[in-house]
Design a protein around this motif. Structure first.
Motif, short mmCIF file in Angstrom:
data_model
loop_
_atom_site.label_atom_id
_atom_site.label_comp_id
_atom_site.label_asym_id
_atom_site.label_seq_id
_atom_site.Cartn_x
_atom_site.Cartn_y
_atom_site.Cartn_z
N MET A 76 0.82 -1.21 0.00
CA MET A 76 0.00 0.00 0.00
C MET A 76 0.86 1.26 0.00
O MET A 76 0.51 2.26 -0.64
CB MET A 76 -0.93 -0.01 1.21
CG MET A 76 -1.93 1.13 1.22
SD MET A 76 -3.00 1.17 -0.27
CE MET A 76 -4.01 -0.27 0.02
N GLN A 77 2.00 1.23 0.70
CA GLN A 77 2.90 2.38 0.70
C GLN A 77 3.33 2.75 -0.72
O GLN A 77 3.29 3.92 -1.12
CB GLN A 77 4.15 2.07 1.54
CG GLN A 77 3.92 2.07 3.03
CD GLN A 77 5.14 1.61 3.80
OE1 GLN A 77 5.88 0.73 3.34
NE2 GLN A 77 5.36 2.17 4.97
N PHE A 79 1.93 1.71 -3.58
CA PHE A 79 0.77 2.03 -4.40
C PHE A 79 0.38 3.50 -4.23
O PHE A 79 0.13 4.22 -5.21
CB PHE A 79 -0.40 1.12 -4.04
CG PHE A 79 -1.66 1.37 -4.83
CD1 PHE A 79 -1.78 0.93 -6.13
CD2 PHE A 79 -2.72 2.06 -4.25
CE1 PHE A 79 -2.94 1.16 -6.87
CE2 PHE A 79 -3.89 2.30 -4.98
CZ PHE A 79 -4.00 1.85 -6.28
N ASN A 80 0.36 3.96 -2.97
CA ASN A 80 0.02 5.36 -2.70
C ASN A 80 1.09 6.31 -3.23
O ASN A 80 0.78 7.41 -3.68
CB ASN A 80 -0.18 5.57 -1.20
CG ASN A 80 -1.48 4.96 -0.70
OD1 ASN A 80 -2.43 4.78 -1.46
ND2 ASN A 80 -1.53 4.63 0.58
N LYS A 83 0.33 6.82 -6.76
CA LYS A 83 -0.79 7.74 -6.92
C LYS A 83 -0.32 9.20 -6.78
O LYS A 83 -0.79 10.08 -7.49
CB LYS A 83 -1.88 7.44 -5.89
CG LYS A 83 -2.63 6.15 -6.17
CD LYS A 83 -3.56 5.77 -5.02
CE LYS A 83 -4.66 6.80 -4.82
NZ LYS A 83 -5.60 6.40 -3.72
N LEU A 84 0.62 9.41 -5.86
CA LEU A 84 1.16 10.76 -5.68
C LEU A 84 1.88 11.21 -6.95
O LEU A 84 1.71 12.34 -7.40
CB LEU A 84 2.12 10.77 -4.49
CG LEU A 84 2.71 12.12 -4.06
CD1 LEU A 84 3.01 12.10 -2.56
CD2 LEU A 84 4.00 12.45 -4.81
N CYS A 117 3.74 -2.33 -7.53
CA CYS A 117 2.71 -1.58 -6.80
C CYS A 117 2.78 -0.10 -7.14
O CYS A 117 1.74 0.56 -7.28
CB CYS A 117 2.89 -1.79 -5.29
SG CYS A 117 2.50 -3.47 -4.74
N GLY A 121 -0.22 2.17 -9.01
CA GLY A 121 -0.79 3.41 -8.52
C GLY A 121 -0.63 4.56 -9.49
O GLY A 121 -1.48 5.45 -9.57
N TRP A 122 0.45 4.54 -10.23
CA TRP A 122 0.76 5.64 -11.15
C TRP A 122 -0.01 5.51 -12.47
O TRP A 122 -0.51 6.50 -13.02
CB TRP A 122 2.27 5.67 -11.43
CG TRP A 122 2.75 6.93 -12.09
CD1 TRP A 122 2.03 7.85 -12.79
CD2 TRP A 122 4.11 7.41 -12.09
NE1 TRP A 122 2.83 8.88 -13.24
CE2 TRP A 122 4.12 8.63 -12.82
CE3 TRP A 122 5.31 6.93 -11.56
CZ2 TRP A 122 5.29 9.37 -13.03
CZ3 TRP A 122 6.47 7.66 -11.76
CH2 TRP A 122 6.46 8.88 -12.49
N GLU A 330 5.16 8.05 2.87
CA GLU A 330 4.02 8.85 3.28
C GLU A 330 4.27 10.36 3.18
O GLU A 330 3.36 11.16 3.39
CB GLU A 330 3.63 8.51 4.72
CG GLU A 330 3.17 7.07 4.93
CD GLU A 330 4.30 6.06 5.02
OE1 GLU A 330 4.02 4.86 5.03
OE2 GLU A 330 5.48 6.49 5.08
#
Length: 368
Positions: A76-77, A79-80, A83-84, A117, A121-122, A330
């Motif tokens: 999840m780290q 993946f997020n 997304k960033l 991952c 996300g990207w 994060e």
């Protein structure tokens, strides 16, 4: 000074100020962006090694996914983080293309999975990219070489000269050890059940304890006397020892610097026209050594998902480099000023100041 001369000087000053403002504004957008390179650490993982007296040695019970593996939290780290990056660069690249994006990874499960991952996300598929309505994901090739041939992402390819130089550094440290250091070795050996006799041994045990703690396990009572405070100085030194001097920086961090700046140079020469993003999925040691090779010598050790982002911009037909850093997955990346090079750093300038660390010829100089 006559009026005409004064007016001319004012005009020159105003022109420079306007140009400066345009330059400063455009560098904050993706309008001038030509290429992005991201070097990142993998996500949260399980311990890679267990010590003899480890209360959590039962792998089936405590580590069912295996040792040294990416956890769900780690997935999840990254993946997020992807997304960033998607949000940050959506006007630069809005969809995945094998021609535009190159993903590289060290040959470890956790770095391969972290890269997957991040890319998920990207670059989520949309439109004609969708191949399965039940799975909003697309396969992306991950490139790596075997660890024993890797000179860049997990630089463990044979290099006797590097290890001889590092051994000198470690021996010099050992020669300065105190009676308190000896007591620490004896204490750790007694309670861990392993032979703890060097700073590297302490670093390995420290990492094991840290991973267990980060996986929400209670550490044994004996660790409270030494972990983390008394072990930390040895761990910090070991982390720095891989890039302690220019020779070590040249072999351990230099190839990674060379790789990224080579891609920037080729882009500036009109080659690799389709390339937009290079991703490098690696380790804490890789990220930390890379930063130290660029003379960032006072950084904290990178946490899971830490990332170094290089951007190549073209402004008024001049190529410049910007550098950003995030200490953990994060955290939002912030801009760094490259040592010995003003921001934004001209590509020619950063090539000049890194020439020594980039000029290593592994096949000849490693074996001299």
């Amino acid at each position: 000074m006559d009026l005409s001369t004064k007016s001319a000087n004012i005009l020159i000053i105003l022109t420079l100020q306007i140009s400066s403002n345009i330059f400063a504004h455009s560098i904050k957008t993706t309008d001038s962006l030509e290429l992005v390179a991201v070097l990142h650490r993998h996500g949260h993982r399980t311990p890679e090694h267990l010590y003899k007296n480890d209360p959590y040695k039962d792998e089936d019970k405590y580590w069912p996914i295996g040792l040294g593996q990416l956890t769900n939290k780690g997935k999840m780290q990254l993946f997020n983080l992807g997304k960033l990056f998607r949000k940050e660069y959506e006007s630069f690249i809005d969809k995945y293309s094998v021609k535009a994006v190159r993903v590289n990874s060290s040959d470890y499960d956790r770095t391969h999975m972290s890269a997957q991952c991040l890319v998920a996300g990207w670059f989520p598929p949309s439109g004609d990219e969708l191949w399965n309505e039940e799975l909003i994901w697309q396969p992306v090739p991950i490139h790596s070489v075997p660890t024993n041939n890797d000179q860049i992402l997990a630089p463990l390819a044979p290099c006797p000269r590097f290890w001889m130089e590092r051994e000198k550094v470690m021996a010099e440290m050992a020669s300065k050890e105190t009676p308190e250091d000896k007591e620490l070795y004896e204490y750790l050996s007694k309670h861990s059940g392993d032979n703890i006799s060097t700073a590297d041994d302490i670093a390995a045990l420290y990492t094991n304890l840290q991973m267990e703690e980060l996986n929400d396990l209670e550490l044994p009572e004996w660790t409270k006397k030494v972990y983390p405070e008394k072990m930390q100085p040895k761990v910090d030194f070991c982390a720095k020892s891989f890039t302690w001097n220019k020779i070590l920086k040249r072999f351990f961090g230099g190839p990674m610097v060379k790789e990224i700046l080579h891609q920037f140079y080729e882009k500036s020469r009109g080659n690799n026209k389709n390339n937009k993003v290079f991703l490098y999925s690696a380790h804490d040691t890789t990220v930390y050594s890379f930063l130290r090779t660029l003379e960032f010598n006072d950084f904290e050790y990178p946490e899971f998902g830490a990332s170094v982002i290089f951007e190549l911009h073209r402004i008024y037909d001049k190529f410049v480099v910007k550098l950003f850093y995030s200490h953990a997955a994060e955290l939002v990346p912030y801009e760094l000023e490259i040592p010995n090079c003003p921001t934004p750093c001209p590509l020619e300038k950063i090539l000049n100041i890194t020439e020594y660390v980039r000029s290593v010829d592994w096949d000849t100089q490693c074996f001299k």
